[in-house]
Scaffold this active site. Sequence first.
Site, PDB file in Angstrom:
ATOM      1  N   ASP A  34      46.742  32.475  36.136  1.00 43.66           N
ATOM      2  CA  ASP A  34      45.475  33.205  36.135  1.00 43.66           C
ATOM      3  C   ASP A  34      45.583  34.479  35.319  1.00 43.66           C
ATOM      4  OD1 ASP A  34      43.716  31.701  37.842  1.00 43.66           O
ATOM      5  OD2 ASP A  34      45.066  32.193  39.487  1.00 43.66           O
ATOM      6  N   HIS A  65      44.182  29.803  32.915  1.00 37.62           N
ATOM      7  CA  HIS A  65      42.783  30.079  33.263  1.00 37.62           C
ATOM      8  C   HIS A  65      42.461  31.487  32.778  1.00 37.62           C
ATOM      9  CE1 HIS A  65      39.844  30.752  36.923  1.00 37.62           C
ATOM     10  NE2 HIS A  65      39.231  30.848  35.764  1.00 37.62           N
ATOM     11  N   MET A  67      40.313  34.445  32.612  1.00 36.16           N
ATOM     12  CA  MET A  67      39.188  35.186  33.208  1.00 36.16           C
ATOM     13  C   MET A  67      39.057  36.489  32.432  1.00 36.16           C
ATOM     14  SD  MET A  67      40.018  34.390  37.183  1.00 36.16           S
ATOM     15  CE  MET A  67      41.682  33.893  36.811  1.00 36.16           C
ATOM     16  N   MET A 136      34.878  26.685  39.880  1.00 36.29           N
ATOM     17  CA  MET A 136      35.338  27.774  40.753  1.00 36.29           C
ATOM     18  C   MET A 136      34.693  27.588  42.123  1.00 36.29           C
ATOM     19  SD  MET A 136      37.527  29.539  39.131  1.00 36.29           S
ATOM     20  CE  MET A 136      37.837  30.598  40.548  1.00 36.29           C
ATOM     21  N   PHE A 142      40.296  37.098  42.718  1.00 39.52           N
ATOM     22  CA  PHE A 142      41.274  37.332  43.793  1.00 39.52           C
ATOM     23  C   PHE A 142      41.722  36.014  44.409  1.00 39.52           C
ATOM     24  CE2 PHE A 142      38.385  40.864  43.473  1.00 39.52           C
ATOM     25  CZ  PHE A 142      39.244  41.949  43.354  1.00 39.52           C
ATOM     26  N   GLY A 143      42.984  35.987  44.834  1.00 38.34           N
ATOM     27  CA  GLY A 143      43.454  34.853  45.626  1.00 38.34           C
ATOM     28  C   GLY A 143      43.045  35.052  47.080  1.00 38.34           C
ATOM     29  N   GLY A 144      43.251  34.030  47.869  1.00 40.99           N
ATOM     30  CA  GLY A 144      43.062  34.145  49.317  1.00 40.99           C
ATOM     31  C   GLY A 144      41.628  34.258  49.795  1.00 40.99           C
ATOM     32  N   ASP A 174      39.245  25.319  41.919  1.00 38.68           N
ATOM     33  CA  ASP A 174      40.096  26.513  42.039  1.00 38.68           C
ATOM     34  C   ASP A 174      39.475  27.489  43.026  1.00 38.68           C
ATOM     35  OD1 ASP A 174      41.878  28.603  41.577  1.00 38.68           O
ATOM     36  OD2 ASP A 174      41.198  28.982  39.521  1.00 38.68           O
ATOM     37  N   GLY A 175      40.226  27.789  44.098  1.00 40.92           N
ATOM     38  CA  GLY A 175      39.802  28.821  45.039  1.00 40.92           C
ATOM     39  C   GLY A 175      39.626  28.299  46.453  1.00 40.92           C
ATOM     40  N   GLY A 176      40.447  28.837  47.363  1.00 39.18           N
ATOM     41  CA  GLY A 176      40.303  28.482  48.780  1.00 39.18           C
ATOM     42  C   GLY A 176      40.698  27.055  49.103  1.00 39.18           C
ATOM     43  N   GLY A 196      46.828  28.488  45.549  1.00 39.28           N
ATOM     44  CA  GLY A 196      47.679  29.673  45.458  1.00 39.28           C
ATOM     45  C   GLY A 196      48.275  30.032  46.796  1.00 39.28           C
ATOM     46  N   SER A 197      47.475  30.686  47.638  1.00 40.13           N
ATOM     47  CA  SER A 197      48.022  31.182  48.901  1.00 40.13           C
ATOM     48  C   SER A 197      48.478  30.062  49.831  1.00 40.13           C
ATOM     49  CB  SER A 197      47.017  32.105  49.593  1.00 40.13           C
ATOM     50  OG  SER A 197      45.734  31.570  49.554  1.00 40.13           O
TER      51      SER A 197
HETATM   52  C1  DX5 Z   1      40.980  33.212  41.599  1.00 38.42           C
HETATM   53  C2  DX5 Z   1      42.002  32.431  40.811  1.00 38.42           C
HETATM   54  C3  DX5 Z   1      42.706  31.390  41.581  1.00 38.42           C
HETATM   55  C4  DX5 Z   1      43.574  31.872  42.719  1.00 38.42           C
HETATM   56  C5  DX5 Z   1      43.382  30.905  43.839  1.00 38.42           C
HETATM   57  O1  DX5 Z   1      40.253  34.050  40.747  1.00 38.42           O
HETATM   58  O2  DX5 Z   1      41.377  31.805  39.699  1.00 38.42           O
HETATM   59  O3  DX5 Z   1      43.473  30.522  40.739  1.00 38.42           O
HETATM   60  O4  DX5 Z   1      44.934  31.961  42.403  1.00 38.42           O
HETATM   61  O5  DX5 Z   1      43.988  31.423  44.963  1.00 38.42           O
HETATM   62  P1  DX5 Z   1      43.812  30.787  46.404  1.00 38.42           P
HETATM   63  O6  DX5 Z   1      44.338  29.370  46.341  1.00 38.42           O
HETATM   64  O7  DX5 Z   1      44.632  31.668  47.266  1.00 38.42           O
HETATM   65  O8  DX5 Z   1      42.338  30.816  46.728  1.00 38.42           O
HETATM   66 ZN    ZN Z   2      42.490  30.227  38.533  1.00 37.51          ZN
END
Ligand code: DX5
Ligand code: ZN
Length: 224
Positions: A34, A65, A67, A136, A142-144, A174-176, A196-197
């Site tokens: 990311d 990715h 951003m 998305m 942000f992660g998590g 991607d995400g959650g 991620g998390s």
């Molecule tokens: C968020 C990122 C994700 C992030 C996902 O902006 O693009 O790739 O790492 O993290 P989790 O799996 O913790 O939601």
């Molecule tokens: Zn990502």
Amino acid sequence: MAQVLPSILAADFTRLGDEIRRVEAGGARMLHVDVMDGHFVPNISMGIPVLKAVRRVTKLTLDVHLMISNPDAFLLPFLEAGADQLSVHQEVCPHLHRTLRAIQSEGGRAGVVLNPATPVSSLEEVLDVMDFVLVMSVNPGFGGQRFIPRSLNKIRALRELRERHGLSYQIEVDGGVSAANVPDLVNAGCDWLVAGSSVFETADATEAYRGLQRDAEMASMAKV
Ligand code: DX5
Ligand code: ZN
């Protein structure tokens, strides 16, 4: 077969090489990286030097990715730093067709990312150009964060469009992503699930990865 992609954003950066080896041991074949610029998204993460370091320690496919507000200015540097595939946000690419072709002409696979508020219909004219699409399922930055269930509708719509037009782009989310939604995501049509998390913020990233990948494979087989 659906693949889970560990997102290194949630890894321990003081020992990134070890973290990558942990998910390799769990069977990961691709890694998600990311890149955030503090402008397109309200956070700053990592960039070219980190990607180069990651490239030195792994042969896994690197899914980068972007951003960032001005991806066109950075396509080549990220590909040269080791990205195998690059995804750019629809929201910042006024010449999306040109951007995708530029990635492909440098040998990369080209993806388009849709924010939660961006409709699938915005991709109508590039469906046959993109190699993959990233939905998305949180607002990026942000992660998590918590998974937005409505994303499942977009994934289903993209799968239907792919079938209807006889196309072969991959669908990524991607995400959650966690064990709670992997089966639903695979059933909806996801090929690649970024986590991620739910991989790295666990006691054992190898086992966490294996568990999610097993769930994804079981859902893929049940679907057939
Ligand atoms: C968020 C990122 C994700 C992030 C996902 O902006 O693009 O790739 O790492 O993290 P989790 O799996 O913790 O939601
Ligand atoms: Zn990502």
